[in-house]
Scaffold this active site. Structure first.
Site, PDB file in Angstrom:
ATOM      1  N   SER A  35      34.757  56.371  27.790  1.00 48.59           N
ATOM      2  CA  SER A  35      34.926  56.518  26.350  1.00 48.59           C
ATOM      3  C   SER A  35      36.293  56.020  25.943  1.00 48.59           C
ATOM      4  O   SER A  35      37.305  56.371  26.561  1.00 48.59           O
ATOM      5  CB  SER A  35      34.765  57.988  25.950  1.00 48.59           C
ATOM      6  OG  SER A  35      35.202  58.201  24.622  1.00 48.59           O
ATOM      7  N   LYS A  36      36.339  55.223  24.893  1.00 48.07           N
ATOM      8  CA  LYS A  36      37.620  54.751  24.361  1.00 48.07           C
ATOM      9  C   LYS A  36      38.457  55.938  23.886  1.00 48.07           C
ATOM     10  O   LYS A  36      39.685  55.945  24.018  1.00 48.07           O
ATOM     11  CB  LYS A  36      37.358  53.784  23.204  1.00 48.07           C
ATOM     12  CG  LYS A  36      38.615  53.150  22.618  1.00 48.07           C
ATOM     13  CD  LYS A  36      39.229  52.132  23.554  1.00 48.07           C
ATOM     14  CE  LYS A  36      40.344  51.350  22.870  1.00 48.07           C
ATOM     15  NZ  LYS A  36      41.024  50.448  23.800  1.00 48.07           N
ATOM     16  N   ARG A  37      37.777  56.962  23.367  1.00 53.03           N
ATOM     17  CA  ARG A  37      38.493  58.137  22.859  1.00 53.03           C
ATOM     18  C   ARG A  37      39.257  58.854  23.964  1.00 53.03           C
ATOM     19  O   ARG A  37      40.244  59.523  23.710  1.00 53.03           O
ATOM     20  CB  ARG A  37      37.514  59.114  22.204  1.00 53.03           C
ATOM     21  CG  ARG A  37      36.889  58.618  20.923  1.00 53.03           C
ATOM     22  CD  ARG A  37      36.145  59.749  20.206  1.00 53.03           C
ATOM     23  NE  ARG A  37      35.113  60.317  21.035  1.00 53.03           N
ATOM     24  CZ  ARG A  37      33.877  59.839  21.116  1.00 53.03           C
ATOM     25  NH1 ARG A  37      33.543  58.759  20.427  1.00 53.03           N
ATOM     26  NH2 ARG A  37      32.978  60.417  21.885  1.00 53.03           N
TER      27      ARG A  37
END
Length: 499
Positions: free
Chosen positions: A268-270
């Site tokens: 996940s980029k988050r």
């Protein structure tokens, strides 16, 4: 909205037939995550394997997620990776437009047609609120399964609401029974339709949801093989019901398990996991990234792991895609990257490495090709380069403890003697080059009756001022030049003599 059957017949007549057609259909959200790149790659490989057509389609109906310049990121990533599309927004094609918001009128017509066919209905329930039957414009916002009340309205009740301009969405009508489909990776899947909800197909703003637009576009663009993430498996029965309602042929489904950060968490980029752009910024080569991404959930069926893109086209088989999630291993990617760096032509690596070398080596006396040559076999990523070669411009401060090496049988006292001898011997070289330096030092070790390492270790430490260097004593001294080499060796000798 009533549309003449002739219009639908004309749309059907325009659909390309007779060859494999795949699509990569990203949302313009600003970056290309690894799973997205894998989808793009697999769709490309399937098309190229069978001399088919590879299509780029932009799915931008969720306007809340759009990111400025995201289209440029998509185009650049595909171009850098060599995943050249045959049809798309920038190159055109026979079934455009290839951007969903530019196809807006199509969806409304097909939604009206679906209502006529009994596969959908208008839902006038207020959006949001506490009503358990109230629809949201997007499926992800639906608090609970819709109870289908508007699907039971009479024609008179529907017309009355239309006459008063009551806002509505269009929902899919899920029939009783079961729905089954076959997936190339997960096999035969059957679900009870009672477990499916009457999802929103057209939002109140007139734009379609993904669940409707992707089916309409895939059919009208003649997509024969649909490659997407396994998170869409649960929605595929509803897609199938749309195909059935329209009387359309189903595509081949190829659902790919997720790429995971570890056994429990998807990338996940988050959470800081790298996108394709991040990996490039971290010094990884596009070819290495693409090769590694291909193996995330796919096995070529042999021992070979290193593939160029044309070789991937030849080797790729859908049957090699695994049901199991793939773990993204940065160490494995570094291994791939170092192998690709080592395998490059020297001139190509020099060109690639020069900007990184120049970050810390600004002295114009030093030849970039010579420095690149000592880096190429000792470099895992391009971003390793600046720190590895910073000693060329400026000799760092270092401790005499670096001269102590048990394996080389050196300490400060022995190093002082070795440096004394090396300074004298190297000072006699008239034509300074790698071969001359090598012959001088090897000959000196022989005359002194010491192992080569006993001489080379202190020379290298004095020349570089670092424990770990990308090259040995001979290579470093050859690049530094005679005067700078002797100056640095004299500094090292004085450090040892001061003890």
């Amino acid at each position: 909205m009533t549309v003449d059957q002739g219009w639908f017949d004309q749309m059907e007549a325009q659909i390309p037939q007779g060859k494999v057609r795949t699509r990569f259909a990203p949302s313009p959200t600003g970056y290309m995550h690894v799973g997205n790149l894998r989808t793009a790659l697999y769709a490309y490989l399937i098309a190229r394997k069978d001399n088919g057509t590879y299509i780029l389609r932009i799915e931008d109906t969720d306007q809340s997620r759009l990111v400025e310049d995201a289209m440029d990121v998509i185009y650049k990533t595909l171009a850098d990776c060599g995943l050249t599309h045959d049809e798309g927004p920038d190159v055109g094609g026979p079934v455009g437009p290839y951007i969903q918001t530019e196809r807006r009128d199509l969806y409304g017509k097909y939604a009206a047609r679906l209502i006529e066919l009994g596969g959908a209905y208008r839902c006038f329930c207020p959006v949001g609120g506490d009503d358990p039957g109230a629809p949201s414009d997007t499926p992800s916002d639906t608090p609970s399964k819709y109870d289908g009340r508007c699907g039971r309205l009479s024609a008179e009740e529907i017309q009355a609401k239309l006459d008063t301009s009551t806002p509505y969405v269009i929902r899919q009508r899920i029939p009783a029974g079961k729905t089954s489909f076959d997936d190339a990776v997960f096999g035969h899947i059957e679900v009870d339709n009672a477990d499916l909800d009457d999802g929103v197909l057209m939002k109140s703003d007139g734009l379609p949801t993904y669940n409707f637009a992707n089916v309409i576009d895939d059919h009208l663009m003649g997509i024969t093989h649909v490659v997407r993430g396994s998170e869409y498996l649960s929605s595929t029965p509803k897609y199938n019901l749309l195909y059935v309602s329209f009387g359309w042929t189903l595509p081949v489904y190829i659902h790919c398990s997720p790429v995971m950060r570890d056994a429990q968490h998807k990338m996940s980029k988050r959470h800081g996991d790298p996108s394709y752009e991040d990996l490039i910024a971290q010094g990884y080569l596009t070819d290495a990234i693409l090769n590694y991404v291909a193996l995330l959930g796919w096995s070529p069926g042999g021992e070979e792991e290193m593939f160029t893109l044309p070789e991937l086209v030849q080797a790729f088989q859908v049957s090699g895609i695994s049901k199991s999630p793939a773990i993204f291993d940065m160490d494995k990617l570094r291994h791939f990257n170092s192998a690709y760096i080592r395998g490059m032509e020297a001139a190509a690596f020099t060109e690639l490495a020069t900007p990184y070398i120049r970050e810390t080596v600004t002295d114009p006396r030093f030849d970039m090709g010579d420095i690149a040559a000592i880096l190429q076999q000792r470099c895992e990523t391009l971003c390793d380069i600046p720190e590895k070669v910073d000693f060329f411009d400026c000799l760092p401060e270092y401790s005499t403890e670096l001269f102590v090496n048990k394996k080389s049988k050196t300490d400060e006292a022995i190093s002082k003697v070795m440096l004394d001898e090396a300074i004298q011997a190297l000072g006699g070289i008239t034509d300074w080059n790698r071969e001359a330096v090598h012959a001088c030092l090897i000959g000196l070790a022989e005359r002194l009756e010491v192992k080569n390492a006993t001489l080379m270790w202190p020379v290298r430490i004095a020349a570089a001022g670092k424990m770990v260097t990308p090259g040995g004593a001979v290579e470093i001294c050859a690049i530094l030049g005679k005067d700078e080499t002797i100056r640095r060796l004299e500094i090292g000798r004085e450090k040892c003599a001061a003890l």
